[in-house]
Scaffold this motif. Structure first.
Motif, PDB file in Angstrom:
ATOM      1  N   VAL A  63       0.840  -1.206   0.000  1.00  0.00           N
ATOM      2  CA  VAL A  63       0.000   0.000   0.000  1.00  0.00           C
ATOM      3  C   VAL A  63       0.867   1.245   0.000  1.00  0.00           C
ATOM      4  N   ARG A  64       1.928   1.233   0.770  1.00  0.00           N
ATOM      5  CA  ARG A  64       2.797   2.402   0.849  1.00  0.00           C
ATOM      6  C   ARG A  64       3.476   2.690  -0.485  1.00  0.00           C
ATOM      7  N   LYS A  65       3.848   1.641  -1.194  1.00  0.00           N
ATOM      8  CA  LYS A  65       4.509   1.835  -2.487  1.00  0.00           C
ATOM      9  C   LYS A  65       3.538   2.317  -3.552  1.00  0.00           C
ATOM     10  N   GLN A  66       2.292   1.882  -3.473  1.00  0.00           N
ATOM     11  CA  GLN A  66       1.309   2.185  -4.518  1.00  0.00           C
ATOM     12  C   GLN A  66       0.246   3.187  -4.042  1.00  0.00           C
ATOM     13  N   ALA A  67       0.572   4.049  -3.104  1.00  0.00           N
ATOM     14  CA  ALA A  67      -0.409   4.960  -2.508  1.00  0.00           C
ATOM     15  C   ALA A  67      -1.049   5.872  -3.546  1.00  0.00           C
ATOM     16  N   ILE A  71      -5.011   6.039  -4.589  1.00  0.00           N
ATOM     17  CA  ILE A  71      -5.781   7.284  -4.504  1.00  0.00           C
ATOM     18  C   ILE A  71      -6.410   7.609  -5.848  1.00  0.00           C
ATOM     19  N   LEU A  72      -5.681   7.438  -6.931  1.00  0.00           N
ATOM     20  CA  LEU A  72      -6.212   7.699  -8.271  1.00  0.00           C
ATOM     21  C   LEU A  72      -7.377   6.772  -8.605  1.00  0.00           C
ATOM     22  N   VAL A  73      -7.230   5.491  -8.291  1.00  0.00           N
ATOM     23  CA  VAL A  73      -8.306   4.524  -8.573  1.00  0.00           C
ATOM     24  C   VAL A  73      -9.548   4.860  -7.750  1.00  0.00           C
ATOM     25  N   VAL A  74      -9.365   5.217  -6.491  1.00  0.00           N
ATOM     26  CA  VAL A  74     -10.505   5.581  -5.641  1.00  0.00           C
ATOM     27  C   VAL A  74     -11.191   6.830  -6.177  1.00  0.00           C
TER      28      VAL A  74
END
Length: 152
Positions: A63-67, A71-74
């Motif tokens: 999650v930390r690497k792909q934060a 956020i963009l997907v959400v």
């Protein structure tokens, strides 16, 4: 200033011997750099442990690497759902307004036909004959046109 001159002189003259004090200073500086590098950086794990998966460390690292991607997907998902909901609400409003328009047209047609029925000559005569208090009577002579000469 003296240290800077010593450092620049050491870089220019590689063959000069270094005294004990400078050697200790270099070692302590290297140790501090190593310590800072160890504290700030996480060692990449080459093996995935079962305890890391159960403890949540694996997921947290992911999650930390792909934060920013998350956020963009959400944000895109939220915009999609909000737009779809708004379109559905607009479609419901449009269908309700169309039903109201059809009902208004039928009501207008009904009112128009009632008015036409009540204004017929036969209905007016029948209403006049029913009412004894009125002094109105239907004409026996046909109407005629009065012509008024126009002034030139």
């Amino acid at each position: 200033m003296a240290k800077q001159e010593d450092i620049t002189s050491n870089t220019n003259e590689q063959a000069t011997p270094v005294d004990g004090e400078q050697q200790e200073e270099r070692l302590t500086t290297l140790q501090k750099i190593k310590q800072q590098a160890e504290e700030g950086d996480e060692a990449p794990s080459s093996s995935l442990k079962f305890s890391d998966i159960l403890g949540g460390e694996f997921l947290w690292t992911l999650v930390r690497k792909q934060a920013w991607l998350i956020i963009l997907v959400v944000a895109i998902t939220w915009a999609y759902v909000a737009t779809r909901y708004q379109c559905q609400q607009d479609a419901i409003d449009i269908s309700q307004l169309e039903r109201d328009l059809v009902n208004a047209k039928f009501e207008s047609l009904s009112s128009s036909s009632n008015l036409t029925r009540k204004c017929r000559q036969s209905n007016v005569l029948m209403m006049l004959n029913r009412e004894d208090s009125t002094q109105l009577e239907s004409g026996v002579h046909p109407p005629f046109i009065i012509e008024i000469p126009q002034e030139k």
